[in-house]
Design an enzyme around this catalytic site. Structure first.
Site, PDB file in Angstrom:
ATOM      1  N   CYS A 188      56.336  58.161  -1.846  1.00 57.52           N
ATOM      2  CA  CYS A 188      58.559  57.687  -1.640  1.00 57.52           C
ATOM      3  C   CYS A 188      59.082  58.513  -2.252  1.00 57.52           C
ATOM      4  O   CYS A 188      59.511  58.852  -1.471  1.00 57.52           O
ATOM      5  CB  CYS A 188      57.892  56.601  -2.914  1.00 57.52           C
ATOM      6  SG  CYS A 188      56.194  55.123  -2.533  1.00 57.52           S
ATOM      7  N   HIS A 194      57.679  49.536   2.076  1.00 55.75           N
ATOM      8  CA  HIS A 194      56.764  50.967   2.174  1.00 55.75           C
ATOM      9  C   HIS A 194      55.913  50.655   3.375  1.00 55.75           C
ATOM     10  O   HIS A 194      55.650  49.247   2.970  1.00 55.75           O
ATOM     11  CB  HIS A 194      56.164  51.411   0.519  1.00 55.75           C
ATOM     12  CG  HIS A 194      57.198  51.685  -0.465  1.00 55.75           C
ATOM     13  ND1 HIS A 194      57.101  52.753  -0.676  1.00 55.75           N
ATOM     14  CD2 HIS A 194      58.276  50.580  -0.535  1.00 55.75           C
ATOM     15  CE1 HIS A 194      58.233  52.456  -2.183  1.00 55.75           C
ATOM     16  NE2 HIS A 194      58.705  51.586  -1.408  1.00 55.75           N
ATOM     17  N   ARG A 231      45.192  61.438  -7.652  1.00 56.55           N
ATOM     18  CA  ARG A 231      45.077  60.948  -8.907  1.00 56.55           C
ATOM     19  C   ARG A 231      44.101  61.692  -9.102  1.00 56.55           C
ATOM     20  O   ARG A 231      42.944  61.125  -8.654  1.00 56.55           O
ATOM     21  CB  ARG A 231      45.797  59.546  -8.202  1.00 56.55           C
ATOM     22  CG  ARG A 231      46.149  59.120  -7.299  1.00 56.55           C
ATOM     23  CD  ARG A 231      46.536  57.503  -6.946  1.00 56.55           C
ATOM     24  NE  ARG A 231      48.071  56.895  -6.196  1.00 56.55           N
ATOM     25  CZ  ARG A 231      48.017  56.212  -5.647  1.00 56.55           C
ATOM     26  NH1 ARG A 231      47.656  54.788  -5.335  1.00 56.55           N
ATOM     27  NH2 ARG A 231      49.563  56.171  -4.385  1.00 56.55           N
ATOM     28  N   HIS A 264      57.700  55.688   5.472  1.00 54.20           N
ATOM     29  CA  HIS A 264      58.303  54.707   4.980  1.00 54.20           C
ATOM     30  C   HIS A 264      59.858  54.349   5.919  1.00 54.20           C
ATOM     31  O   HIS A 264      60.407  54.149   6.993  1.00 54.20           O
ATOM     32  CB  HIS A 264      58.760  55.239   3.873  1.00 54.20           C
ATOM     33  CG  HIS A 264      58.317  55.884   2.757  1.00 54.20           C
ATOM     34  ND1 HIS A 264      57.418  56.264   2.383  1.00 54.20           N
ATOM     35  CD2 HIS A 264      58.056  55.008   1.533  1.00 54.20           C
ATOM     36  CE1 HIS A 264      56.736  56.142   0.980  1.00 54.20           C
ATOM     37  NE2 HIS A 264      56.810  54.845   0.314  1.00 54.20           N
ATOM     38  N   LYS A 287      55.044  41.863  -1.199  1.00 57.44           N
ATOM     39  CA  LYS A 287      54.272  42.522   0.300  1.00 57.44           C
ATOM     40  C   LYS A 287      53.395  41.786   0.713  1.00 57.44           C
ATOM     41  O   LYS A 287      52.802  40.560   0.518  1.00 57.44           O
ATOM     42  CB  LYS A 287      53.442  43.722  -0.924  1.00 57.44           C
ATOM     43  CG  LYS A 287      52.477  43.092  -2.018  1.00 57.44           C
ATOM     44  CD  LYS A 287      52.220  44.030  -3.024  1.00 57.44           C
ATOM     45  CE  LYS A 287      50.846  43.841  -4.048  1.00 57.44           C
ATOM     46  NZ  LYS A 287      49.393  44.595  -4.553  1.00 57.44           N
ATOM     47  N   GLN A 323      47.202  60.038   2.064  1.00 55.96           N
ATOM     48  CA  GLN A 323      47.755  58.943   3.266  1.00 55.96           C
ATOM     49  C   GLN A 323      48.229  58.061   4.363  1.00 55.96           C
ATOM     50  O   GLN A 323      48.997  59.076   4.719  1.00 55.96           O
ATOM     51  CB  GLN A 323      48.331  57.625   1.980  1.00 55.96           C
ATOM     52  CG  GLN A 323      47.763  57.818   0.588  1.00 55.96           C
ATOM     53  CD  GLN A 323      48.917  57.134  -0.572  1.00 55.96           C
ATOM     54  OE1 GLN A 323      50.435  57.689  -0.290  1.00 55.96           O
ATOM     55  NE2 GLN A 323      48.930  56.255  -1.656  1.00 55.96           N
ATOM     56  N   ASP A 348      51.274  57.237   5.383  1.00 55.27           N
ATOM     57  CA  ASP A 348      52.041  56.886   4.443  1.00 55.27           C
ATOM     58  C   ASP A 348      52.793  56.060   5.848  1.00 55.27           C
ATOM     59  O   ASP A 348      53.435  57.778   6.723  1.00 55.27           O
ATOM     60  CB  ASP A 348      52.251  57.202   3.463  1.00 55.27           C
ATOM     61  CG  ASP A 348      53.049  56.183   2.093  1.00 55.27           C
ATOM     62  OD1 ASP A 348      53.458  55.176   2.590  1.00 55.27           O
ATOM     63  OD2 ASP A 348      53.397  56.674   1.292  1.00 55.27           O
TER      64      ASP A 348
END
Length: 665
Positions: free
Chosen positions: A345, A524, A374, A396, A476, A392, A394
């Site tokens: 993000c 997200h 992580r 946005h 979410k 990911q 991912d």
RNA sequence: GCCCUCUUAGCUCAGUGGUAGAGCACUUCCAUGGUAAGGAAGGGGUCAUCGGUUCAAAUCCGAUAGAGGGCUCCA
């Protein structure tokens, strides 16, 4: 519908009808008023859409009540919790002096934690014996009594019994909470309930395993022995469950990863997979599809760094919560330290800040296969499912507030389309709403939650509500898929964020039609979750059988004898020319052997070429899961295969495998 | 990270104090084959690493690393 007369209460049933009962009537009374059969079959009630509640609790005027019977999913949890009590009864009878602790129902069964007398060994035989004891108790007949006690009575009861864990639990209960006891047979337990009325429905019980567990999950406290088990209303359901467990063991993605030569791990980088050529073929096939589908939907792909100065996360607000789970570099000669990003993000926020946004630009949909790291604790790493190196899928979406509904709606359609492409037909949504420590004003939250709910309805997606489980910056939706062995996985997630664009964070604004500055709303979202984990899930879901479009090796060509190698090479070349993944098996082995080996590698299409084929420029097609072995022209074969790959069909042999595995849950 | 268990050939695994084994895979040779293992020969391991006990350690003890199960589901 008439107003309730005195001493009467009105209850609404799921079909919208209403019933009047006497004040103080319980769920059981309600069931009985409908029919004796229903009263016998009732397990618990659900009141006003909340948690399941004991049949013996009084209902209130105006309650909307759903009667739960063994046919409802929630009933299994009640049954299993009751089974946990039966286990405890069996344990204290066979092992006097054992102290009981807690015994909840869990996703696939139940457990109960015990503090056994010094030196007690619970091995497989002991487990089998306890299972027998439990069945015996059920056969004897067990009914559950429920009553309320005062705090002092409860404490006195367990103190005199030497049950220190129960005493501790009671002491930890809020003062205003009523304390209830449940008793079946010889066994009385502190319990919130609900329980089944009697054990008659407990037709199938299985104790599965034991494990160590700490009291209250605290590693400084007593080590207890946890006994796991499961229970069902029918023997068939148990048999299906056990068969699924067996299949899950065989379909373990870690075994398949080795067997099919897809990926490996090495101690030099724990938690980070090494992708072998065959495994990367799966990855790339998914990625190619993923790019196409994003491009088609107006996304723009980006790529952002993995190393950043910590100031980035201090700005984004992630620092305090995330820094312990991150990897950092040593200080460089200028005294800078860098961290590996644990999420994308802030990177996307940094990127979008290079533009001066107008309302005409919105929405901006930015996708990235973002590589994050992580620092997962070493004990929780698990094959591809839990890794430290995470890719990911991912994205946005930066949009105006009035675009949120449309964006969420199309994102939900997107995730559903993708899951269907992979053969996940059974999925559930979960809507998580405002948590206690949320930022932003109430009106915004209500609007956001309403938008998410509306988008779910528009997509005709049923969902469950998870109140208070949203992120602090917004509500979410989580997407859960059920795999071929009946297990559910959370993959997709869609989160609304009103925080990131705030002036004290990234200050992302756009010029509106009114020429004023407005904060953007950030959505997200991940559809697959992570590439690593999703491929792991697919491996287990498919049992190693991949649809043609994703198969690591799509076609294998087998020459019958050495003199057919040249033609076989031509066949391979013709397929590769069309970007198909074809391999030649020119080992000096028998045809039978090569067919077997190709099968072991789950190759969807195996072509055999000998004298006749070389002569006529044909191939004999062995299609996985199909006994027919037609001989067709090479050109036709190439066309057929290309078309099937381009359409990304869920190949028949995979559909078959999924059907064979399908559980009647 | 914590508890328990495990780590032997590329893979799957035998081997409980006396000097390392099997099957598969691999290499070579023979066989040139038509749909789930053709035949023969051969190469390959400081038994995870480090340290200790012992005349002697894959085997017993300790540490380290990695893996597996569990540690989150709350009376």
């Amino acid at each position: 519908m008439s107003a309730p007369v005195e001493n009467r209460i009105a209850i609404t049933l799921p079909d919208g009808s209403s019933r009047e009962l006497e004040t103080g009537a319980t769920g059981l009374d309600l069931a009985r008023s409908i029919g004796e059969g229903l009263a016998r079959a009732a397990v618990a009630v659900q009141v006003n859409g909340g948690d399941t509640q004991d049949l013996r609790l009084p209902l209130a005027d105006g309650d909307a009540v759903r009667i739960i019977t063994s046919r409802d999913e929630e009933a299994l949890g009640v049954l299993r919790h009751s089974a946990a009590h039966v286990l405890a009864e069996a344990v204290v009878a066979r092992y006097p002096g054992t102290k009981v602790t807690i015994g909840p129902a869990i996703e696939a069964g139940f457990y109960y934690d015990f503090d056994f007398p010094e030196g007690t060994v619970i091995n497989d035989e002991a487990l089998a014996q306890l299972e027998k004891d439990m069945k015996h108790l059920v056969k004897q007949g067990r009914k559950w009594d429920r009553w309320e006690v005062t705090r002092d009575e409860a404490l006195e009861h367990f103190r005199s019994a030497g049950e220190q864990y129960k005493v501790e639990l009671i002491e930890g209960l809020p003062a205003d909470e009523p304390i209830t006891f449940y008793r079946q047979g010889e066994f009385t337990d502190l319990c919130r309930g609900p329980h089944v009325q009697d054990a008659k429905g407990m037709k199938a019980i299985k104790l599965t395993s034991t494990a160590g567990a700490y009291w209250r999950g605290d590693s400084t406290r007593e080590q207890l022995t946890r006994i796991y088990g499961t229970a069902f209303f029918s023997k068939e359901d148990l048999a299906t469950h056990l068969a699924n467990l067996e299949r899950a063991k065989l379909n373990d993605h870690r075994l398949l990863g080795t067997k099919l030569d897809l990926f490996s791990f090495d101690p030099v980088s724990p938690g980070s997979p090494f992708w072998h050529p065959r495994g990367l073929n799966i990855w790339n096939a998914i990625t190619e599809m993923w790019r196409e589908e994003h491009g088609r939907r107006g996304y723009q792909e980006v790529k952002t760094p993995i190393l950043y100065k910590p100031e980035l996360w201090k700005k984004s607000g992630h620092w305090d919560a995330y820094k312990d789970g991150m990897f950092f570099t040593e200080l460089d000669e200028d005294g800078h330290q860098f961290g590996l990003k644990p999420m994308n993000c802030p990177a996307h926020a940094t990127l979008i800040k290079t533009r001066r946004l107008s309302y005409r630009d919105l929405p901006v949909r930015m996708n990235e296969q973002g590589l994050v790291h992580r620092f997962e604790a070493s004990g929780v790493l698990h094959g591809l499912m839990r890794v430290r190196h995470i890719t990911q899928d991912d994205a946005h979406i930066f949009c105006a507030p009035d675009q949120v509904l449309d964006e969420v709606t199309s994102t939900l359609a997107f995730v559903r389309d993708l899951m269907q492409l992979f053969g996940f037909d059974d999925y559930t949504m979960e809507l998580s709403t405002r948590p206690d420590k949320a930022i932003g004003d109430d009106a915004l939250w209500e609007k956001a939650e309403a938008a998410l709910a509306e988008a779910l309805v528009r997509n005709d997606l049923p969902y469950t509500l998870n109140p208070g489980d949203g992120a602090f910056y917004g509500p979410k939706i989580d997407f859960h898929v059920r795999d071929s062995m009946g297990r559910t996985w959370q993959c997709g997630t869609i989160q609304l964020d009103y925080n990131m664009a705030q002036p004290e964070r990234f200050d992302i604004t756009y010029a509106g039609e009114d020429n004023e500055e407005h904060e953007v709303v950030v959505i997200h979202r991940a559809l697959l979750g992570s590439m690593e984990r999703f491929i792991g899930i697919l491996l287990e879901h498919y049992g190693g059988e991949f649809p043609l479009w994703m198969a690591p090796e799509q076609v294998r060509v087998l020459p019958v004898a050495d003199r057919h190698n040249d033609y076989a090479r031509e066949v391979v070349a013709a397929l590769r020319e069309r970007r198909l993944r074809a391999e030649l098996d020119d080992r000096t082995e028998s045809v039978g052997r090569k067919v077997r080996d190709a099968g072991m590698q789950r190759t969807p299409i195996v072509l055999v070429v000998g004298d006749a084929e070389a002569e006529g420029r044909t191939v004999t097609v062995n299609r996985r899961g199909d006994d027919a072995k037609p001989t067709i022209s090479l050109d036709e074969l190439v066309e057929q295969v290309s078309t099937e790959v381009a359409e990304r069909r869920l190949s028949d042999h995979v559909a078959q495998a999924l059907r064979a595995d399908a559980t009647e849950a």
